[in-house]
Write an enzyme that holds these catalytic residues in place. Structure first.
Site, short mmCIF file in Angstrom:
data_model
loop_
_atom_site.label_atom_id
_atom_site.label_comp_id
_atom_site.label_asym_id
_atom_site.label_seq_id
_atom_site.Cartn_x
_atom_site.Cartn_y
_atom_site.Cartn_z
N LYS A 1 0.82 -1.21 0.00
CA LYS A 1 0.00 0.00 0.00
C LYS A 1 0.86 1.27 0.00
CE LYS A 1 -4.09 -2.18 0.70
NZ LYS A 1 -3.70 -3.60 0.65
C1 LIG Z 1 -4.35 -4.76 0.21
C2 LIG Z 1 -3.54 -6.02 0.23
C3 LIG Z 1 -3.73 -7.06 -0.72
C4 LIG Z 1 -4.83 -7.01 -1.78
O1 LIG Z 1 -4.60 -6.04 -2.76
P1 LIG Z 1 -5.83 -5.52 -3.68
O2 LIG Z 1 -5.27 -4.40 -4.47
O3 LIG Z 1 -6.90 -5.10 -2.71
O4 LIG Z 1 -6.25 -6.67 -4.52
C5 LIG Z 1 -2.89 -8.15 -0.68
N1 LIG Z 1 -1.92 -8.26 0.28
C6 LIG Z 1 -1.71 -7.30 1.21
C7 LIG Z 1 -0.65 -7.49 2.22
C8 LIG Z 1 -2.51 -6.15 1.21
O5 LIG Z 1 -2.30 -5.19 2.17
#
Ligand SMILES: *Cc1c(COP(=O)(O)O)cnc(C)c1O
Length: 461
Positions: free
Chosen positions: A112
């Protein structure tokens, strides 16, 4: 470059307007009106370039005149400076023709940060120029909230309030939200679960008087600017192992479909991607959709890869828009059906989906077994989300095509699952080792709209 809504009933916006507004007024998501393309020669030139330089070249066509070239370069440079690895997201080899793309070297140890760090800087520059100030309110099950607090802390033009379910996030996640000392960030522990937090957030956006009073803004993953920032690492990683002169496949641990949709955008822009593989945990609505053509909600079963525990994958709407020939009315009708439980894709739409995507599912025991097996085979320690990806990639990949699996979080962010699998408790990286010594600052609040609004008004004074 203009942005149009996936439901076809909202006005087209500039990049700046789409970034600052998030959701379209007709309930749809903003997408570019067309996909800009890069030539093979331009893509080949990315080999050996810095992450920041590739980021500039890939994102420039989408940004229009929102930023000058010099401003945009400065924004990118500030966004990625706090990363703990000079390559920003390095590749690690797992096996013959299988690589792991480590996206967890940012300040909160999950992918993120790759997008949130950038939009923090973009908001700051755009708002300062307009002399505006906004209040960002977000709900989180853990990773998004910590990334947002880290990205926006100390900025002049924003206040950030993050609602998280009291007692239901991991200790590392909570401390990442509660230990920053900057006074423009506020961690709110809500007496409720994640769904309650999301519902109160929605209530705030629906209270139009409050919305304009505090200039409410959103940074959840339906914000186009977040998807855009994630397109970059598909280019940096693929070119590092031979693109555009040989095709590469990707496997993406998937929840809200934002990350893998960024891979689809890279392909539309001209990056030769062979397969895009959706990897889900036991909450497998997207895997069932690819397998059967039926997109049907079931209840969420909490898992050891909690950031993928989701049944409404918001960004899937962006893909539906493309596989339904960009007909907003068709997408709006499907979204109405989804409210009542789900829908069947038309045969044409399903064929187009399957032309680009494969999918697989990884259950709880398989996730633990994969963490253990990868550690034994390579010494690499995976977080449970990344393990879901590696498991599905190993099951489905064509050994003659290079596969890159996205590693979405650092193992130390989910130490309990890693310890259960391997017997080892992963350490936080050295630059974060003081996380448990820092003082926490958090406000407990009831699961009540007016209590939250009163608190936010007080803090903004
Ligand atoms: C948010 C997240 C995901 C999923 O990603 P999306 O873009 O929502 O498909 C996978 N792994 C982690 C560690 C995340 O924080």
């Amino acid at each position: 470059m203009k942005y149009v809504s996936t439901r076809g009933q909202a006005p087209a916006l500039s990049f700046e307007e789409a970034m600052l507004s998030g959701l379209a007024l007709d309930g749809g998501l903003y997408v570019p009106e067309s996909w800009p393309t890069l030539s093979a020669e331009q893509i080949r030139a990315f080999r050996g370039m810095s992450y920041e330089d590739v980021a500039f070249a890939v994102m420039r066509p989408f940004v229009g005149d929102t930023f000058t070239d010099a401003e945009f370069q400065e924004i990118i440079s500030r966004a990625y400076a706090p990363f703990a690895h000079v390559a920003r997201c390095p590749l690690v080899q797992l096996d013959a023709n299988h690589w792991l793309l480590e996206l967890f070297h940012g300040p909160t140890l999950a992918f993120k940060d790759m997008a949130m760090q950038l939009i923090g800087q973009m908001f700051e520059v755009a708002l300062k120029r307009e002399g505006k100030r906004v209040t960002i309110v977000g709900a989180t099950s853990g990773d998004t909230g910590s990334a947002a607090i880290e990205a926006f802390k100390g900025l002049d033009a924003v206040d950030v309030f993050i609602l998280f379910p009291n007692g239901r996030v991991s200790e590392v996640q909570r401390r990442q939200m509660t230990t920053p000392s900057e006074t423009n960030v506020h961690a709110l522990a809500v007496a409720g679960d994640f769904d309650d937090c999301q519902a109160r957030l929605k209530d705030m956006f629906n209270d139009h008087a409050f919305r304009s009073e505090v200039s409410l803004a959103g940074v959840n993953s339906i914000n186009w600017a977040r998807v855009l920032a994630q397109v970059v690492y598909f280019f940096t990683s693929a070119t590092a192992i031979g693109a555009p002169d040989r095709p590469v496949s990707f496997t993406v641990p998937t929840g809200n479909f934002g990350d893998i949709f960024a891979g689809y955008v890279a392909k539309r822009m001209g990056l030769p991607i062979d397969r895009l593989v959706i990897a889900t945990n036991q909450n497998d609505i997207l895997h069932r959709t690819v397998a059967t053509g039926a997109h049907i909600k079931e209840g969420v079963a909490p898992s050891i890869s909690p950031s993928m525990d989701i049944q409404v994958s918001s960004n899937f709407e962006r893909l539906l828009f493309d596989v339904y020939d960009r007909e907003g009315a068709a997408v709006a009708a499907l979204m109405d059906e989804l409210k009542d439980g789900g829908f069947e894709l038309s045969q044409g739409a399903l064929d187009r989906l399957r032309a680009e995507f494969d999918s697989g599912r990884c259950g709880e025991d398989e996730t633990l077994a994969e963490i253990r097996a990868v550690r034994e085979r390579t010494g690499e320690i995976l977080c449970p989300h990344s393990a879901v990806g590696v498991h599905v990639a190993e099951t489905l990949r064509d050994p003659s095509v290079p596969m890159i699996t996205l590693a979405t979080a650092h193992p130390a962010k989910f130490p309990d699952a890693v310890e259960e699998a391997t017997g080892l408790r992963p350490d936080l990286p050295p630059h974060m080792s003081d996380l448990f010594a820092k003082e926490e600052r958090v406000t407990e609040v009831s699961n009540d709209l007016s209590a939250l609004q009163t608190l936010i008004r007080e803090r903004l004074k």
